[in-house]
Design an enzyme around this catalytic site. Structure first.
Site, PDB file in Angstrom:
ATOM      1  CG  HIS A 161      66.675  -9.179  30.320  1.00 24.00           C
ATOM      2  ND1 HIS A 161      67.549  -8.771  31.300  1.00 24.00           N
ATOM      3  CD2 HIS A 161      65.875 -10.132  30.881  1.00 24.00           C
ATOM      4  CE1 HIS A 161      67.300  -9.468  32.416  1.00 24.00           C
ATOM      5  NE2 HIS A 161      66.285 -10.287  32.187  1.00 24.00           N
TER       6      HIS A 161
ATOM      7  CB  SER B  53      64.411 -10.575  34.996  1.00 23.28           C
ATOM      8  OG  SER B  53      64.332 -11.461  33.910  1.00 23.28           O
TER       9      SER B  53
END
Length: 240
Positions: free
Chosen positions: A166, A131
């Site tokens: 993501h 991330s």
């Protein structure tokens, strides 16, 4: 007189790991690319504000593995400048956690960690993260650091282009990132679906893997018509 060893510039972007995956496949894959058999692995939880629970999950996951895990906190920094440099340059793997990409970059720069990580990279340390910990290495990234999804034309620039984590795991990620690449707000880059990983050597994708059937890492580029095109990388399926 023997030649000096060639040190490779290596980065790994992770779409999962100890904080999200129960099987540990991506972390095992990552450690398999460390430069030593029992690597020193340092976790940087800066993007989460050095969240204690996140730190404990890292230690629980890596203490049983054949490695030497450690954590570098910056919100309550304990090391002086010389000690900090010595510590970071001694690591075989630097693993950066998720959270706020913008905050991570600001804190690193305040402490000079950005410069030290670039030095470690030049010395052969494998840099990686999930991330925000994937975003930080590129020239720019797709982030929710400011609330709504947006582009952040900022990063350490060790990986040419941009990163979007993501890609399939959060609503709006895919169309928003494609739009940013299409209109030039972000340079062409790499998008990771959850459950994937990609290793870069010398700035080029050397290997992509997935622990989830059908999940992929994509190369996303402007298509010349005002839109963006995505191309999945061939990926090896990880399994026990």
């Amino acid at each position: 007189m023997s030649a000096a060893p060639v040190r490779r510039h290596r980065l790994a972007l992770l779409g999962g790991g100890f904080s999200t995956d129960p099987d540990g496949l991506l972390d095992d894959w990552l450690l398999g690319h460390a430069r030593t058999a029992r690597p020193k692995v340092c976790f940087l939880p800066t993007a989460s504000g050095d969240d204690p629970g996140y730190v404990e999950r890292f230690l629980e996951a890596f203490r049983p593995r054949d490695c030497v895990p450690s954590v570098l906190p910056l919100f309550r920094r304990e090391l002086g400048a010389a000690e900090l440099r010595t510590f970071l340059l001694a690591q075989d793997v630097v693993y950066v956690g998720g959270g706020s990409t913008a905050n991570l970059l600001a804190v690193w720069r305040a402490h000079g960690v950005d410069r030290l990580l670039c030095e470690a990279y030049d010395g052969g340390t494998l840099l990686c993260g999930i991330s925000a910990g994937a975003n930080c290495w590129a020239e720019g990234s797709h982030t929710d650091s400011f609330g709504p999804l947006t582009h952040l034309p900022d990063g350490l620039g060790l990986l040419p282009g941009s990163v979007c984590p993501h890609y399939d795991g959060e609503p709006g990620r895919r169309p928003s990132y494609r739009a940013a690449v299409a209109d030039g707000a972000l340079p062409a880059g790499w998008a990771l679906e959850d459950g994937t990983g990609v290793l870069f050597e010398g700035g080029r994708a050397a290997e992509a893997v997935t622990r989830v059937p059908g999940a992929a890492v994509y190369r996303v580029t402007p298509d010349g018509t005002g839109a963006a095109a995505e191309r999945p990388l061939p990926a090896r399926r990880l399994a026990r």
